[in-house]
Design a protein around this motif. Structure first.
Motif, short mmCIF file in Angstrom:
data_model
loop_
_atom_site.label_atom_id
_atom_site.label_comp_id
_atom_site.label_asym_id
_atom_site.label_seq_id
_atom_site.Cartn_x
_atom_site.Cartn_y
_atom_site.Cartn_z
N TYR A 177 0.89 -1.09 0.05
CA TYR A 177 0.13 0.05 -0.02
C TYR A 177 0.95 1.18 -0.02
CZ TYR A 177 -3.58 -3.31 1.37
OH TYR A 177 -4.52 -4.36 1.38
N GLY A 220 -4.55 -7.20 11.24
CA GLY A 220 -3.55 -6.46 10.51
C GLY A 220 -2.43 -7.25 9.99
N ARG A 248 -7.98 -10.62 -0.83
CA ARG A 248 -8.40 -9.82 -2.03
C ARG A 248 -7.61 -9.87 -3.22
NH1 ARG A 248 -9.05 -5.93 2.27
NH2 ARG A 248 -7.22 -4.92 1.66
N GLU A 253 -14.58 -13.11 6.97
CA GLU A 253 -15.21 -12.99 8.19
C GLU A 253 -16.67 -13.04 7.76
OE1 GLU A 253 -13.71 -10.51 11.36
OE2 GLU A 253 -12.02 -9.85 9.87
N1 ATP Z 1 -6.34 0.08 1.91
C1 ATP Z 1 -5.36 0.14 2.65
N2 ATP Z 1 -4.37 1.36 2.66
C2 ATP Z 1 -3.33 1.30 3.40
N3 ATP Z 1 -2.98 0.32 4.17
C3 ATP Z 1 -3.92 -0.82 4.13
C4 ATP Z 1 -5.15 -0.85 3.49
N4 ATP Z 1 -5.75 -1.97 3.85
C5 ATP Z 1 -4.92 -2.66 4.71
N5 ATP Z 1 -3.89 -2.02 5.10
C6 ATP Z 1 -2.74 -2.46 5.96
O1 ATP Z 1 -2.25 -3.63 5.47
C7 ATP Z 1 -2.05 -4.43 6.62
C8 ATP Z 1 -2.79 -5.77 6.54
O2 ATP Z 1 -4.18 -5.49 6.67
P1 ATP Z 1 -5.29 -6.51 6.37
O3 ATP Z 1 -6.62 -5.86 6.49
O4 ATP Z 1 -5.11 -7.31 5.17
O5 ATP Z 1 -5.08 -7.42 7.72
P2 ATP Z 1 -6.02 -8.44 8.33
O6 ATP Z 1 -5.25 -9.44 8.78
O7 ATP Z 1 -7.22 -8.99 7.30
O8 ATP Z 1 -6.60 -7.71 9.50
P3 ATP Z 1 -7.96 -7.80 10.05
O9 ATP Z 1 -7.99 -9.27 10.87
O10 ATP Z 1 -7.87 -6.74 11.21
O11 ATP Z 1 -9.26 -7.51 9.29
C9 ATP Z 1 -2.24 -3.88 7.67
O12 ATP Z 1 -1.14 -3.00 8.50
C10 ATP Z 1 -3.36 -2.54 7.43
O13 ATP Z 1 -3.27 -1.39 8.07
#
Ligand code: ATP
Length: 295
Positions: free
Chosen positions: A57, A83, A91, A217
């Motif tokens: 990102y 995170g 995705r 989820e």
């Molecule tokens: N659109 C975005 N822009 C910038 N950073 C992002 C974006 N989406 C996710 N991130 C960052 O990428 C990393 C992974 O996020 P992600 O949502 O994939 O984690 P996750 O394991 O699915 O978390 P959760 O269980 O809380 O949903 C995190 O540090 C998050 O802050």
């Protein structure tokens, strides 16, 4: 399903490479060992393959060098602390990250051997083949019938009204919703309960004949009874589709999936048969997470 372990190539490079100091090299070996995916990332007959996938990102690397297969007729659960990159990886599998500004995906992802990031690939049919169900049920502001009929119509899957009605009924039946809605098909989808709305969204994904269904989820907004229905449904859908589910509920992962993948701070730490991962994890980080010492 025949499983295979990760190749040496799935080891990620340590950031300490080239320091030249003996103790640094030891630390480096430890860091590499920690970051190498352990267990069975690959299957003999994959539906999808991901190799060396990283997502950025902007300048920030969210996931690094992820290599894993999605098998045919399996539920693959992705778990890990908030995170760690589970949703980001999910995705990638239908190019949903294309819609996120500043997001860059590297590596290779194939569906039935075809590179889904090839310039020639049209994402609209791709997202029908790899459907997605989100955390919060998101029916269109349309009737129950039209929610399910929309996809087949835009993808030109039917020629007659009768064919369309058939697809709507079959999809709602497979999603376990037909009996509850068959007399109110013209009512708005948003008027259903949360659990019914989520099953409607699953029917919508099924209606365009997907090969893979991604679920982020899918039960987190549902009560325990609605959750149990979705979990039963996932077990039935597996017989026809491949399913990748992100879940925070380890009990849910153990109930619904055949393989589990554990993510930690952007790395894929361990993959294996679900029962083995939960009863006999091979990596300390997995063990810490499932025993509640981390996350
Ligand atoms: N659109 C975005 N822009 C910038 N950073 C992002 C974006 N989406 C996710 N991130 C960052 O990428 C990393 C992974 O996020 P992600 O949502 O994939 O984690 P996750 O394991 O699915 O978390 P959760 O269980 O809380 O949903 C995190 O540090 C998050 O802050």
């Amino acid at each position: 399903m025949k499983l295979t372990s990760g190749p040496a190539g799935s080891t990620r490079q340590s950031t300490m490479e080239g320091t030249g100091f003996a103790d640094s090299r030891q630390q480096e070996a430890g860091a590499v060992a920690q970051r190498q995916t352990v267990g069975e990332s690959f299957v003999a007959d994959p539906r999808m393959t991901a190799r060396d996938v990283a997502v950025y990102y902007g300048d920030k690397c969210a996931i690094r060098s992820i290599s894993i297969d999605v098998g045919c007729n399996e539920v693959l659960a992705m778990i890990g602390p908030s995170g760690c990159g589970k949703s980001t990886f999910l995705r990638c599998l239908n190019r949903m990250n294309d819609t996120v500004p500043g997001c860059r995906v590297t590596g290779e992802i194939r569906l039935d051997g075809e590179d889904i990031y090839a310039p020639s690939v049209d994402v609209v049919p791709l997202r029908a083949r790899v459907g997605m169900v989100f955390q919060k049920p998101n029916p269109f502001p349309k009737s129950i019938f039209d929610n399910v009929a929309y996809g087949p119509k835009i993808h030109g899957l039917t020629r007659t009204k009768a064919e369309l009605e058939e697809i709507v009924e079959t999809s709602l039946s497979k999603a376990g919703l037909w009996e509850e809605v068959k007399d109110r098909l013209q009512e708005p989808g948003t008027g259903l309960s949360g659990g019914q709305q989520q099953r409607l969204c699953i029917a919508r994904a099924i209606a365009v004949s997907p090969e893979v269904i991604l679920m982020d989820e899918p039960c987190s907004a549902l009560d325990p009874i609605a959750t149990a229905r979705i979990e039963d449904l996932i077990a039935e859908l597996r017989l026809q589709y491949s399913i990748v589910i992100v879940t925070h509920a380890m009990q849910q992962a153990s109930r619904v999936s055949q393989r589990t993948a554990y993510f930690h701070l952007g790395d894929l730490i361990e993959v294996g048969p679900t029962e083995r991962v939960f009863t006999n994890p091979r990596h300390r980080l997995t063990e810490d997470y499932i025993t509640g010492r981390f996350g």
